[in-house]
Scaffold this active site. Structure first.
Site, short mmCIF file in Angstrom:
data_model
loop_
_atom_site.label_atom_id
_atom_site.label_comp_id
_atom_site.label_asym_id
_atom_site.label_seq_id
_atom_site.Cartn_x
_atom_site.Cartn_y
_atom_site.Cartn_z
N GLU A 60 0.82 -1.21 0.00
CA GLU A 60 0.00 0.00 0.00
C GLU A 60 0.86 1.26 0.00
O GLU A 60 0.62 2.19 -0.77
CB GLU A 60 -0.91 0.00 1.23
CG GLU A 60 -1.70 1.28 1.43
CD GLU A 60 -2.40 1.34 2.79
OE1 GLU A 60 -2.97 2.40 3.10
OE2 GLU A 60 -2.37 0.34 3.53
N ALA B 284 -2.05 5.49 5.97
CA ALA B 284 -1.12 4.36 5.77
C ALA B 284 0.03 4.42 6.76
O ALA B 284 1.16 4.05 6.45
CB ALA B 284 -0.59 4.35 4.33
N THR C 106 1.32 7.23 9.95
CA THR C 106 1.80 8.61 9.89
C THR C 106 3.28 8.67 9.52
O THR C 106 4.00 7.68 9.60
CB THR C 106 1.60 9.29 11.25
OG1 THR C 106 2.41 8.60 12.23
CG2 THR C 106 0.15 9.27 11.69
#
Length: 384
Positions: free
Chosen positions: A242, A363, A365
């Site tokens: 991701e 996704a 910090t």
């Protein structure tokens, strides 16, 4: 690593660019103004194959790689980072994750409609009390006679309010901590599943974000993704991919900001000359260019890394952290180049500046990603 795009990648990037300028650009302002999700445009993306670039053709995808997925997101994000975010959540967090970890039956049942855009996908991990500390989720999956019963609340879920198919993480054995998590496929029709509320955001408006409620949602065992209590492996490999793929969104934001700023600096006159002749404006343009190219290099390196090894998170975390912070800086510089006009909603750089900030938060910090990079560099013994 060869940074030159293949002919296939160049053609895909150009096809995505033309589609976005024709189909997405006309609705981008409405998306931001009304927090409107253009489901019709989303489905047309599916018909072009843009929603499932990494999914094999047998399931309706293009059968390409993560670079292809990133190139599509970059082109969408130049016009609508919000739509790019929703597409990324659908195509990567849900569909690609399911393809990598699902059974043949799960793939056959869910992937074709996700690839076509007939169904919208989402991933439900974050909770009100579990954001950066993702493994501390409290949603429970209790064993039942025919599978599991899921109960809990999910927060900040991209596509949550419009999703048909969700990959949901829950604790199957809470006493085992991170090693007691499992992943499940849940559909919006499931009794006990509901959208508690849609959330009103600073930026990325038009990408629906919501709070979800699961009250004794029955999930048959055949819809568990991966072995029981192996959800953390699914989760972590998914997060690595991701981060690599979503780094394309800030790259797209920067590319658009730079192009708009160069064009404006060539045309805008002050004190009797084009503002592009002022050295401080030239400095901003040069810095924008360098941040963009550095981010693109890190993006391609991260995509290459996860294509070959999804366990290493350093490249992905580095790419998204650097690119997201760079895109915020570049977007704010674009606003500065435009001056008073840049602060007005009639001009696109104002929206791009608001949109950019989210990539430093989602996704994981920037702070959490830096910890991941440092701990991988330091090696065993430095993970806490």
């Amino acid at each position: 690593m060869d940074l030159t795009l293949s002919e296939t990648h160049r053609e895909l990037k150009e096809a995505a660019r033309q589609f976005v300028r024709k189909e997405v650009a006309p609705v981008a302002a409405r998306m931001d103004r009304e927090d409107y999700f253009p489901l019709d445009v989303f489905r047309r993306l599916g018909k072009q194959g843009f929603l499932a670039p990494t999914i094999p053709e047998e399931f309706g995808g293009l059968g390409l790689d993560y670079l292809a997925q990133a190139l599509i997101l970059e082109e969408i994000s130049r016009v609508s980072p919000a739509l790019a975010l929703s597409v990324g959540a659908h195509s990567n967090l849900c569909a690609d994750n399911l393809y990598r970890n699902g059974t043949p039956e799960q793939r056959s049942e869910f992937l074709p409609t996700l690839a076509s855009g007939d169904k919208v996908g989402a991933l439900a991990l974050t909770e009100p009390g579990a954001g950066s500390d993702a493994v501390s989720i409290t949603t429970r999956a209790l064993r039942s006679a025919d599978g599991y019963a899921l109960t809990g609340t999910k927060q900040f879920i991209t596509n949550g309010p419009v999703a048909d198919t969700l990959l949901v993480y829950a604790k199957t054995e809470p006493t085992r901590g991170a090693h007691g998590i499992s992943a499940f496929l849940v559909t919006k029709e499931s009794p006990g599943f509901s959208v508690s509320r849609s959330l009103d955001k600073m930026g990325m408006r038009g990408s629906p974000t919501g709070e979800l409620s699961l009250q004794d949602v029955r999930v048959p065992e055949r819809r568990r993704v991966g072995p029981e209590n192996s959800g953390v492996a699914v989760m972590m490999s998914g997060l690595n991919v991701e981060r690599a793929v979503l780094a394309a969104i800030p790259v797209g934001i920067m590319a658009e900001c730079l192009e708009l700023s160069v064009q404006y600096a060539r045309e805008r006159e002050q004190f009797g000359k084009k503002i592009g002749r002022f050295e401080l404006i030239q400095e901003k343009l040069a810095n924008m260019h360098m941040r963009l190219e550095a981010s693109r290099g890190l993006l391609y390196a991260a995509l290459d890394a996860v294509q070959h090894d999804q366990r290493s998170g350093r490249a992905s975390a580095s790419a998204l952290t650097f690119a997201s912070e760079a895109s915020t800086a570049v977007a704010l510089d674009a606003v500065q180049v435009y001056g008073g006009y840049g602060y007005m909603r009639d001009y696109p750089v104002e929206k791009l500046a608001r949109d950019a900030k989210l990539l430093e938060i989602g996704a994981g910090t920037s702070e959490i990603r830096r910890l991941l990079v440092a701990r991988e560099l330091l090696g065993p013994g430095f993970d806490s």
